[in-house]
Design a protein around this motif. Sequence first.
Motif, PDB file in Angstrom:
ATOM      1  N   TRP A  95     -30.717 -20.197  40.571  1.00  0.00           N
ATOM      2  CA  TRP A  95     -29.261 -20.295  40.524  1.00  0.00           C
ATOM      3  C   TRP A  95     -28.762 -20.194  39.083  1.00  0.00           C
ATOM      4  O   TRP A  95     -27.682 -19.644  38.828  1.00  0.00           O
ATOM      5  CB  TRP A  95     -28.785 -21.599  41.145  1.00  0.00           C
ATOM      6  N   GLY A  96     -29.538 -20.726  38.140  1.00  0.00           N
ATOM      7  CA  GLY A  96     -29.170 -20.584  36.736  1.00  0.00           C
ATOM      8  C   GLY A  96     -29.178 -19.131  36.294  1.00  0.00           C
ATOM      9  O   GLY A  96     -28.280 -18.680  35.568  1.00  0.00           O
ATOM     10  N   LEU A  99     -26.102 -17.434  37.695  1.00  0.00           N
ATOM     11  CA  LEU A  99     -24.913 -17.715  36.887  1.00  0.00           C
ATOM     12  C   LEU A  99     -24.905 -16.898  35.598  1.00  0.00           C
ATOM     13  O   LEU A  99     -23.845 -16.480  35.120  1.00  0.00           O
ATOM     14  CB  LEU A  99     -24.847 -19.207  36.561  1.00  0.00           C
ATOM     15  N   LEU A 189     -11.641 -18.530  40.045  1.00  0.00           N
ATOM     16  CA  LEU A 189     -12.984 -18.336  39.518  1.00  0.00           C
ATOM     17  C   LEU A 189     -13.819 -17.390  40.367  1.00  0.00           C
ATOM     18  O   LEU A 189     -14.874 -16.920  39.932  1.00  0.00           O
ATOM     19  CB  LEU A 189     -13.699 -19.684  39.389  1.00  0.00           C
ATOM     20  N   VAL A 192     -17.998 -17.251  41.059  1.00  0.00           N
ATOM     21  CA  VAL A 192     -18.646 -18.139  40.090  1.00  0.00           C
ATOM     22  C   VAL A 192     -18.686 -19.571  40.606  1.00  0.00           C
ATOM     23  O   VAL A 192     -19.678 -20.287  40.437  1.00  0.00           O
ATOM     24  CB  VAL A 192     -17.913 -18.086  38.725  1.00  0.00           C
ATOM     25  N   LEU A 193     -17.628 -20.003  41.264  1.00  0.00           N
ATOM     26  CA  LEU A 193     -17.547 -21.394  41.713  1.00  0.00           C
ATOM     27  C   LEU A 193     -18.543 -21.706  42.827  1.00  0.00           C
ATOM     28  O   LEU A 193     -19.221 -22.744  42.764  1.00  0.00           O
ATOM     29  CB  LEU A 193     -16.121 -21.712  42.156  1.00  0.00           C
ATOM     30  N   VAL A 195     -21.461 -20.294  43.379  1.00  0.00           N
ATOM     31  CA  VAL A 195     -22.790 -20.306  42.768  1.00  0.00           C
ATOM     32  C   VAL A 195     -22.977 -21.563  41.924  1.00  0.00           C
ATOM     33  O   VAL A 195     -24.051 -22.179  41.919  1.00  0.00           O
ATOM     34  CB  VAL A 195     -23.011 -19.035  41.921  1.00  0.00           C
ATOM     35  N   SER A 196     -21.925 -21.962  41.217  1.00  0.00           N
ATOM     36  CA  SER A 196     -21.995 -23.204  40.430  1.00  0.00           C
ATOM     37  C   SER A 196     -22.204 -24.405  41.337  1.00  0.00           C
ATOM     38  O   SER A 196     -22.957 -25.333  41.013  1.00  0.00           O
ATOM     39  CB  SER A 196     -20.713 -23.380  39.612  1.00  0.00           C
ATOM     40  N   ALA A 197     -21.546 -24.397  42.493  1.00  0.00           N
ATOM     41  CA  ALA A 197     -21.721 -25.484  43.457  1.00  0.00           C
ATOM     42  C   ALA A 197     -23.154 -25.519  43.975  1.00  0.00           C
ATOM     43  O   ALA A 197     -23.754 -26.597  44.114  1.00  0.00           O
ATOM     44  CB  ALA A 197     -20.741 -25.319  44.612  1.00  0.00           C
ATOM     45  N   PHE A 199     -25.781 -24.459  42.396  1.00  0.00           N
ATOM     46  CA  PHE A 199     -26.596 -24.944  41.280  1.00  0.00           C
ATOM     47  C   PHE A 199     -26.532 -26.467  41.199  1.00  0.00           C
ATOM     48  O   PHE A 199     -27.562 -27.144  41.041  1.00  0.00           O
ATOM     49  CB  PHE A 199     -26.113 -24.319  39.967  1.00  0.00           C
ATOM     50  N   ALA A 200     -25.328 -27.031  41.319  1.00  0.00           N
ATOM     51  CA  ALA A 200     -25.164 -28.483  41.227  1.00  0.00           C
ATOM     52  C   ALA A 200     -25.856 -29.197  42.394  1.00  0.00           C
ATOM     53  O   ALA A 200     -26.506 -30.239  42.201  1.00  0.00           O
ATOM     54  CB  ALA A 200     -23.676 -28.831  41.199  1.00  0.00           C
ATOM     55  N   SER A 202     -28.428 -28.087  44.118  1.00  0.00           N
ATOM     56  CA  SER A 202     -29.870 -27.975  43.901  1.00  0.00           C
ATOM     57  C   SER A 202     -30.356 -28.973  42.863  1.00  0.00           C
ATOM     58  O   SER A 202     -31.439 -29.554  42.997  1.00  0.00           O
ATOM     59  CB  SER A 202     -30.216 -26.546  43.470  1.00  0.00           C
TER      60      SER A 202
END
Length: 443
Positions: A95-96, A99, A189, A192-193, A195-197, A199-200, A202
């Motif tokens: 996921w990083g 991003l 966003l 992006v949002l 994928v950021s969610a 990541f968080a 995970s």
Amino acid sequence: MRIEMEENQNTLTKQPSIAPLLAVNFVGTLGFSIVTPFLVVLVSQWGGNAVVYGILAATYSFFQLFGAPVLGKMSDRTGRRRVLLLSQLGTLASWGIFLLAFALPGTILLNVQSKWLGDFVVTLPLLVLFAARAADGLTGGNVSVSNAYLADITSEQDRAKNFGRMAVSSNLGFVLGPALAGLLGATVLGPVLPVSAAFAISAAALVLMRFGLSETTPRAITEPLENPTACDLYGQEHRSAYEIQHRQANGFWVILKLPNMTALLAINFLVMLGFSFFYVAFPVHAVQGLGWTVPQIGTYFAVLSLAMIVVQGPILSRVSDRFEDRQLMGVGGLALAVGFAMLLSGSVVVIYFSAMLVALGNGLMWPTFMAVLSQAGGDELQGAVQGFAQSAGAIASIVGLVAGGVLYVSFGAWLFPIAAMVIIASAALASTYQVPPQNLPAT
């Protein structure tokens, strides 16, 4: 007596919590389903077309073919917890990397103009996106290893209940993922949002696993670890990441000699192939042919997943005792095929009605088929049959995702009737199924 009761209480107290496992299972399905609504949009924005999207969709499964067996053997030798942490760390890293793609310039690395593959360009963000999916596939044994972990720590009397909870966590991921993607993707966003969610979420699961899991003593797995759900065809996990007894002891030709086995493996391959065509074609068609936005795609997949759960639960439980397995597989296959064919329509009402048929067909056919396949192997060859079926499903998924992208370039939305014909072929095979004599009920 008091000492014995205290020992039992201590044993219950020391029993590891399954909460981290439920979180891992939920995150695994959520991460996959949260990507589905907007992945095709990103592929298009970064220069790709239907072929590129199909290859990208197959990337996870392809790399998991190499990573899952290694993780499975490692979990047998070093313990489940270490492998779960490694696998979840790989998911977090993927996921990083995902991003990172948003921050890169759209540098064109390759320009392709082909009659068969269509016109597309390979950009730097698109290449990084492929790297993210490959990294997740190589370390993508977290769901299946967590199932093996649960088998290690669960008593016989609690097994059905705990694996039922695992199925519920998967179903929640499939329903909430697309809905969450639709809501978050509608902001300024964009993708992006979501994928950021992911990541968080995970990262939170990794922390929970690090401090909430204790190591277990691995034991041999001799049976399927949980009942198949109607959403399994969406799933990423095509091969088990743990050793199954008898899998290596029985060759492919021995399995084929079992009653109905040739037809059952062919049904498995065809269903996965047809569903892979749908999985590739529909997001592309929704964006290019129907002009849908990310929230609209997310809503559709959320409704579809929820309908599948409803069919696989109360509806299937009521009809399974009233009809033969071959009738459920045949009728389910026909409903699924009609649902695919109706996707040619440009009407939103018709497309949502087709989703109900797809849910009905898949919910009746797939769990019934998996139950029949499980019975066909018996106790001795259970693991071998499941192993070969999973491998055939993985190959069909990879072939279908790549070929579906290529076919969509030439046929467009007519790929849906092609998928329907593949499913009809599987339904015709299912109608020939005969219950082996040893499996007939006593009279």
